[in-house]
Design a protein around this motif. Structure first.
Motif, PDB file in Angstrom:
ATOM      1  N   VAL A  91      39.242  36.955  40.082  1.00 51.02           N
ATOM      2  CA  VAL A  91      39.753  37.201  41.430  1.00 51.02           C
ATOM      3  C   VAL A  91      41.247  36.901  41.507  1.00 51.02           C
ATOM      4  N   PHE A  92      41.680  35.794  40.889  1.00 50.87           N
ATOM      5  CA  PHE A  92      43.100  35.432  40.928  1.00 50.87           C
ATOM      6  C   PHE A  92      43.956  36.478  40.220  1.00 50.87           C
ATOM      7  N   ILE A  93      43.506  36.911  39.055  1.00 47.22           N
ATOM      8  CA  ILE A  93      44.268  37.910  38.282  1.00 47.22           C
ATOM      9  C   ILE A  93      44.363  39.214  39.060  1.00 47.22           C
ATOM     10  N   ALA A  94      43.227  39.668  39.614  1.00 44.94           N
ATOM     11  CA  ALA A  94      43.228  40.911  40.384  1.00 44.94           C
ATOM     12  C   ALA A  94      44.093  40.779  41.635  1.00 44.94           C
ATOM     13  N   GLY A  95      44.032  39.614  42.283  1.00 43.48           N
ATOM     14  CA  GLY A  95      44.809  39.399  43.493  1.00 43.48           C
ATOM     15  C   GLY A  95      46.302  39.372  43.244  1.00 43.48           C
ATOM     16  N   MET A  96      46.717  38.703  42.179  1.00 41.53           N
ATOM     17  CA  MET A  96      48.141  38.665  41.852  1.00 41.53           C
ATOM     18  C   MET A  96      48.657  40.050  41.464  1.00 41.53           C
TER      19      MET A  96
END
Length: 442
Positions: free
Chosen positions: A296-301
């Motif tokens: 989620v963090f990677i996709a969000g960034m």
């Protein structure tokens, strides 16, 4: 000169499609540089408020994922799916839609896809029916999520245009509209294609021993039987209560005096979601390193960089040519304001981010004088990247469907997602438009 600048923007988008992901944002920044240094155009304003909201929501959602809370959600959904296998064509998409609404990102769909395939295949249901619609539904849930970037863009843009549009105003339209579109598309999917036992293509593939082995292997790739974790339960409980708090503040914050004077709801979402992440961190003692390495963090960034670059470039072009644009399309839009939905749909075909589409298009819509109720009503039209079957969730659905029924067609556009996507989005947009007009005519 407007058309020269638009050609530059289209070139950035097409090159971005070729490279994918973060390339859109980087190339958008390059486009701003070209506009500034080659054409002498003053750069527009990057969407700072939208980016900050995405950062806050992603931080909270990624913290939830790091605790195992997202997997726990998937497990609960899996129990429902396996308990009612005959209804997988409806329950599969409804599960992916609900996950997106809850966590604010369509990337939560991936753990559920192999479960949906397994339930459908074991029941003898053509996997394409729930699989294709599950991918579409996971993206339709974006505009219905109270913590997704799409809602944040609407509120932030409305504030910039001195309009009183709250989260409740958006969700009252987008939730029933997208749900209706989803159910209509699922109903159509019930009878699409032939059943597996009557499909000559599937029978022919089953004659291959390697193909039969893949089918058996796929059945084992599910999460059934995984153990629940106390940390995951705590994280999920805090997260759900946090979302409920955001909705409560959005609905009653002004009336009850919960927010200090001058604090906008778009800002409140930022510190509330960061607080949710902080409470999850403190109560579960999750390792911060796990948060920044989560999916989620990677996709969000990635989404933040995409919006930063491509939306900044678009705002630069729109701001510079605003008088020309208004004179060119104002007559059509004033007579038929719903045509704005078509414009958003076309942009979304090429720009695979609903938040980015809204960041680009909403300021233009408000500049053209389109009523806020019309813009809210046609919000579902910002999802059209099912048109080309290369979005990650679409590719994942194709990969997980070992039967081969969910696929890209011979002519690219005759793929599994295009018809349910058109049905779902068109229905949601039409319902949303009339619902919004009815609500605001009281």
């Amino acid at each position: 000169m407007f058309y020269v600048h638009m050609m530059l923007l289209l070139a950035v988008i097409f090159i971005g499609i070729r490279h994918g992901g973060i390339a859109f944002g980087l190339l958008g920044g390059l486009g701003v540089s070209v506009l500034a240094f080659v054409f002498g155009v003053t750069p527009g304003t990057p969407p700072i408020s939208v980016m900050l909201i995405i950062l806050a929501v992603v931080a909270a959602s990624a913290t939830l994922e790091a605790t195992g809370g997202l997997k726990l959600l998937v497990k609960y959904a899996e129990k429902v799916l396996r308990k009612h296998p005959n209804k997988i064509v409806f329950l599969g998409p409804l599960s992916t839609y609900s996950l997106t609404v809850l966590v604010g990102t369509g990337h939560s769909v991936y753990p559920l896809l192999p479960v949906i395939y397994d339930v459908a295949y074991k029941k003898g249901i053509r996997p394409e029916r729930p699989m294709a619609m599950a991918s579409v539904a996971s993206q339709m849930g974006i505009t219905a999520s109270p913590i997704a970037a799409a809602a944040a863009v609407v509120m932030a843009t409305a504030v910039d245009n001195n309009l009183d549009v709250g989260l409740l105003d958006v969700l009252m339209v987008t939730i029933p509209a997208t749900l209706t579109g989803l159910l209509v598309a699922c109903t159509w999917s019930l009878n699409r294609g032939k059943d597996l036992d009557k499909d000559p293509e599937f029978k022919a593939r089953c004659e291959d021993e390697e193909f039969r082995k893949e089918l058996l292997d796929a059945s084992a790739e599910t999460q059934e039987g995984s153990t629940e974790d106390k940390k995951a339960k705590t994280g999920l409980t805090v997260f759900v209560l946090g979302i409920a708090s955001v909705i409560f503040v959005a609905m009653f914050g002004k009336g009850l005096g919960l927010l200090p004077d001058g604090v906008k709801m778009s800002v409140a979402i930022q510190f509330l979601m960061l607080s949710v992440g902080a409470i999850i961190l403190l109560t579960t003692k999750v390792q911060p390193k796990k948060i920044v390495t989560s999916n989620v963090f990677i996709a969000g960034m990635t989404a933040v960089v995409i919006i930063f670059g491509i939306a900044w470039m678009s705002d630069t072009i729109i701001s510079f040519h605003k008088p020309y644009l208004i004179s060119m399309v104002s007559d059509i839009v004033n007579v038929h304001p719903w045509t704005f939905a078509i414009a958003m749909f076309v942009v979304s075909v090429f720009l695979k981010s609903q938040a980015a589409v809204l960041t680009i298009m909403l300021p233009l819509g408000f500049s053209l004088g389109i009523p806020a109720e019309v813009i809210i009503g046609v919000l579902p039209a910002c999802y059209a990247y099912f048109f080309f079957p290369f979005y990650p969730s679409d590719l994942a659905a194709i990969t997980f469907d070992r039967s081969g029924t969910t696929r890209i067609g011979k002519y690219i556009l005759n793929h599994s997602f295009i018809i349910p996507g058109f049905i779902g989005v068109t229905t949601a947009t039409v319902v949303g438009y009339f619902l919004s007009m009815a609500i605001n005519s009281r």
